[in-house]
Each structure stands twice: as structure tokens, then as C-alpha cells.
Design a protein around this motif. Structure first.
Motif, PDB file in Angstrom:
ATOM      1  N   ASP A  71     -22.567  19.136   8.716  1.00  0.00           N
ATOM      2  CA  ASP A  71     -21.679  20.295   8.871  1.00  0.00           C
ATOM      3  C   ASP A  71     -20.283  19.861   9.306  1.00  0.00           C
ATOM      4  OD1 ASP A  71     -23.765  22.066   8.289  1.00  0.00           O
ATOM      5  OD2 ASP A  71     -24.362  22.211  10.395  1.00  0.00           O
ATOM      6  N   ILE A 122     -18.574  24.621   7.823  1.00  0.00           N
ATOM      7  CA  ILE A 122     -19.778  25.337   8.222  1.00  0.00           C
ATOM      8  C   ILE A 122     -19.556  26.827   8.468  1.00  0.00           C
ATOM      9  CG2 ILE A 122     -19.493  24.681  10.655  1.00  0.00           C
ATOM     10  CD1 ILE A 122     -22.782  25.377   8.691  1.00  0.00           C
ATOM     11  N   VAL A 127     -24.151  25.805   0.566  1.00  0.00           N
ATOM     12  CA  VAL A 127     -22.885  25.302   1.093  1.00  0.00           C
ATOM     13  C   VAL A 127     -21.929  24.990  -0.063  1.00  0.00           C
ATOM     14  CG1 VAL A 127     -24.071  24.338   3.097  1.00  0.00           C
ATOM     15  CG2 VAL A 127     -23.594  22.866   1.125  1.00  0.00           C
TER      16      VAL A 127
END
Length: 237
Positions: free
Chosen positions: A18, A24, A110
Motif C-alpha cells: 500500500d 491506498i 487497486v
């Protein structure tokens, strides 16, 4: 304490996830919204409660204060937060597990920094790479498993950075000694100071151009992104 990076010593890379490979907070924001959307038809009062960031933060602090033993375990912490929110509103606490699965599925979606995947490919061709995260990202679910020979999360391991045992586990997983590992990460305290005290070399990924504030420790090198890390290692090879 300041040392120059010795690339000739590096036999493995341990890598934070992250904010090193992807930002993040946009991910967490989306996951919070997905959780609220899913809860709305099932537990509307809880869903409404969780839309307020201050209330979420207060409940999280309440959970952390009452159950400090789960501070490293983001899965259990999140599940307990959902459970307490449901109980507070007299709604169905059997929704905890499916609600968490909605949250975590979105958390695994992500958006990599543009430099991340090419850098991972470059590094994985040259070193065994180990994921080392205090978060709960899963490199297999995210689609990056091919680049990693091993991976550790604090919630599975039982403790996390900056504990030296966490860093040493990365070394042991690929059969090298701690001083033969280069740890790469964005967090000055957890990644850099923690790894230095565990005997690893370190590179600080400082995407935001922050000042270094830990006077007693310094990273072996600082880079602005993962592409710069590869260039540094290529130059020193």
C-alpha cells in the motif's frame, strides 16, 4: 546513522504494498462505499451510520481500545467494527461475514502506479521478491502473484512492521540472511527505521517529496518511484 547502498549484498527484495505500488486511500474510500451500498437494503440504519466518516473513526477507535490484541489484524478489526455497528442499531449481526466480503473484494481492486508493474517485472527477473505488508492486500487476488516468491501480511503472521521478526521472516522465506535483503517501502518509520533496526538495507520510496524526520536513522537510498529504484539498482549492479 547513514550508510550507502551496497547493491552487491542484495540477494532478495522485500516490498511494501500500500502506497508503494498503489495509492491506498482511494481504494479504501471505494470499499467503504461498496460496503454501505450493500448494507443499505439489508441493514439501512447501519448503512446510514457508516456514511459518516467521524462516526466510523470513533467506532474504530472504540474497537481498537477495547480489543488491542487485534490491532495488527485488519480483517478481524473490520469485522468487529461492522458487528458493533449492526448491534448498535438492532440489525442482523449475521450480516458481518457477507458484508466484510463485499468490502474486501473492493479493497483488492487497486489501481497501480504506472511505474509499479514494469518495476515488479524487472525486479522479479533479478531477485526473489517478498511482499511484506501491515495491510490486508493479497497479491494473488490483486493479480500480481507472478512477481512474488512469498508474501506476509500482519494479520496472518500475528505481528507486523516494525517488528524485526516480520522482516526476518521475509529473509527466511527465500533462504537468505537479513543483511542480504533490501526492504523497499514508503513509510519512514515502519518500513525504513523498522527494516534498518532488523539489519536490512533499505530504500525509501518517497513519492510525495516529504522531508526525512528520523534523525537517528537514514535509508540507504531514497527514490521518487519504483522506476527510479530499478534505475538505481541497475546502475549499482
Amino acid at each position: 546513522m547513514h550508510a550507502t547502498l551496497d547493491a552487491s549484498r542484495i540477494k532478495a527484495i522485500s516490498l511494501d504494498l500500500d502506497d508503494t505500488l498503489w495509492p491506498i486511500w482511494p481504494v479504501i474510500t471505494r470499499a467503504e462505499l461498496a460496503l454501505q451500498d450493500w448494507l443499505r437494503p439489508h441493514a439501512p440504519a447501519t448503512a446510514e451510520f457508516l456514511t459518516d466518516g467521524e462516526r466510523r473513526l470513533a467506532l474504530r477507535r472504540e474497537v481498537q481500545a477495547s480489543r488491542p490484541e487485534i490491532g495488527h489484524d485488519l480483517r478481524t478489526l473490520r469485522q468487529e467494527l461492522i458487528r458493533r455497528a449492526l448491534q448498535r442499531h438492532d440489525e442482523d449481526s449475521t450480516l458481518v461475514e457477507p458484508a466484510y466480503e463485499v468490502f474486501i473484494a473492493e479493497r483488492m481492486r487497486v489501481e497501480l502506479y504506472a511505474d509499479a508493474r514494469p518495476a515488479l517485472a524487472w525486479l522479479a527477473q533479478r531477485y526473489p521478491v517478498v511482499a511484506l505488508s501491515n495491510g490486508n492486500a493479497d497479491v494473488q487476488r490483486i493479480g500480481l502473484g507472478e512477481f512474488f516468491q512469498a508474501g506476509f501480511s500482519a494479520q496472518e503472521f500475528g505481528l507486523g512492521k516494525p517488528d524485526a521478526r516480520f522482516f526476518h521472516a521475509a529473509a527466511e522465506a527465500v533462504g537468505v540472511l537479513p543483511h542480504e535483503v533490501l526492504h523497499v517501502g514508503d513509510d519512514a518509520a515502519l518500513d525504513v527505521v523498522g527494516a534498518l533496526e532488523a539489519g536490512l538495507q533499505t530504500v525509501w520510496v518517497n513519492r510525495g517529496g516529504h522531508d526525512w524526520t528520523h534523525d537517528s536513522h537514514r535509508p540507504h537510498a531514497t527514490v521518487e518511484d519504483m522506476q527510479a529504484l530499478c534505475a538505481l539498482l541497475d546502475k549499482d549492479a
